[in-house]
Design a protein around this motif. Sequence first.
Motif, mmCIF file in Angstrom:
data_model
loop_
_atom_site.group_PDB
_atom_site.id
_atom_site.type_symbol
_atom_site.label_atom_id
_atom_site.label_comp_id
_atom_site.label_asym_id
_atom_site.label_seq_id
_atom_site.Cartn_x
_atom_site.Cartn_y
_atom_site.Cartn_z
ATOM 1 N N ASP A 421 23.667 21.417 18.229
ATOM 2 C CA ASP A 421 22.915 21.105 17.234
ATOM 3 C C ASP A 421 22.184 21.928 16.369
ATOM 4 O OD1 ASP A 421 22.256 18.929 15.317
ATOM 5 O OD2 ASP A 421 20.339 18.524 16.230
ATOM 6 N N PHE A 422 21.924 22.095 15.159
ATOM 7 C CA PHE A 422 21.486 22.963 14.306
ATOM 8 C C PHE A 422 20.179 22.671 13.287
ATOM 9 C CE2 PHE A 422 25.580 24.266 15.585
ATOM 10 C CZ PHE A 422 25.491 25.557 15.994
ATOM 11 N N PHE A 423 19.343 23.277 13.445
ATOM 12 C CA PHE A 423 18.389 23.022 12.367
ATOM 13 C C PHE A 423 18.496 24.398 11.249
ATOM 14 C CE2 PHE A 423 14.303 25.258 10.702
ATOM 15 C CZ PHE A 423 14.043 24.523 9.716
ATOM 16 N N TYR A 424 19.052 23.937 9.906
ATOM 17 C CA TYR A 424 19.107 25.287 9.009
ATOM 18 C C TYR A 424 17.970 25.226 8.017
ATOM 19 C CZ TYR A 424 20.881 27.336 4.656
ATOM 20 O OH TYR A 424 21.039 28.089 3.613
ATOM 21 N N ALA A 425 17.170 26.326 8.131
ATOM 22 C CA ALA A 425 16.187 26.621 7.324
ATOM 23 C C ALA A 425 16.232 26.508 6.009
ATOM 24 C CB ALA A 425 15.242 27.801 8.046
ATOM 25 N N GLY A 426 17.062 26.663 5.405
ATOM 26 C CA GLY A 426 17.306 26.575 3.847
ATOM 27 C C GLY A 426 17.699 28.040 3.345
#
Length: 502
Positions: A421-426
Amino acid sequence: MALDYPTADALTDTVTPRDPSHWPDTPVFRGYASPVRLEGEVRDLEVVGTIPAALDGAYIRNSADHAHPPMYENDLFLNGDGMLHKVRIKDGKADLSTRYVQTEKLKVERAARRALFGAYRNMFTDDPSVAGKDRSTANTSVVFHGGTLLALKEAARPMRIDPDTLATLGGYDFDGRLKSETFTAHPKIDPRTGEMVAFGYFTTGTADTAVELYYIDASGELTRTERFDAPYPSMIHDCLLSENYVIFTICPMVCDWERVKRGEAFFHWDDRLPTMVGVVPRRPGGARDVRWFKAPNPVMETHTFNAWEEGDRLNLEHFITQTGWLSQFPDINNPQAQEKPPFAQRWTIDLGAGADEISIAPMWGHIGEMPMIDLRFATQRTRHFWFGTNNPALGPMLPRGAKGPPFTCLGHFDAVTEQLDFFYAGPHSSPEEPIFVPRTPDAVEGDGWLMTIVGRRDENRTDLVILDAQALSDGPVAIIKFPCRVHEGFHGMWVPGSALKG
């Protein structure tokens, strides 16, 4: 996944002094990587979302922020002065503090109003006026143990820090029990016993093969020092700790003292040498019985997750790269070699077998660095792994900087479901090392929050982002917005509010 990492070919040249009145026009001192040098406090930071009410403590991390223009044009970001960043979180509010670690180096250079210490770890490039003075920058990590907060740099002794004010309380030698000149930036704490295990290499300040092990009890007392010899004089940046062993990966990132004397880079990559794993029993006298195992190929361990045992099988989980840190130090056999990114691997050693074989298996397919687990479960098999990474499917990678390509994401790997799972910071945003904070002291493994500093490069500003540790793709629970930029950092930790005065 191929990445365009920088090379360090310029570092093979003997360093030459420069005009110290201005900053070099190099990636280390340009743009978002440029020094910040700002000490101060900002109370009541803006918060987008809601800080979890139960969060009470301080996120504290270390960084290398040059206080003065360097003596040499090709200086490394690793050579910056230690700057601590602290975000105190309580009652849904957050306050920011930034403060330099008051090393002898910083004090002497501030008095002179210019740099006097030269290239990274190279005393032979210093101004003669500082001969014999402490070169420590105390810039790599922090550890809180036995009620004491220490700022750490593997080339020097710890510096003691007041966790409430970030004031420097002085050098720390564990009441005179630490005789070495060096102490790792990556000690390990056994959550079962509270014991901290640390080590030092190049313990007299010069390159040799001696490695010292330090056993520090839960109260902070250094109770035992042991010593063994590595196969060659290598950088030993991290280690692994299992229930019964301390494990060292000796990589061919080598220090040649004659090259250092000539003013060349302190380390170089020499893949003619093997990568070796040393397994040291944690029992008293265990260093005498260190066992060595040869890896199939010369590779480098960057940072470690965890080690755990299954009978005679010892499992090592860490990030491995096929090259050295060529963005910082040269490859003497192939000066034009490109640095390759790290991947998570599990190395398994059968301690009951007569052979020195190491079995190697990938843990997942994405690149990564800056590993984190739920440290309450260190030394036993864990389910949850967090790390910095890139995922082009979520957004484009950012242009490389002084440290190579920055991350755009944090990743979470669940070893039971085998899902990522990933959090993309933008866009234009880069997260740094993740820090795990359990929801409650007795929460199940992985139930809690993940914190990370995020650089907003297009805004020249920084945030602290709080995520649900098992739901990264849901996005931030809270974004704590800094009104300014703080320097990119290395390693940090969470200090619970019970250990703080305010």
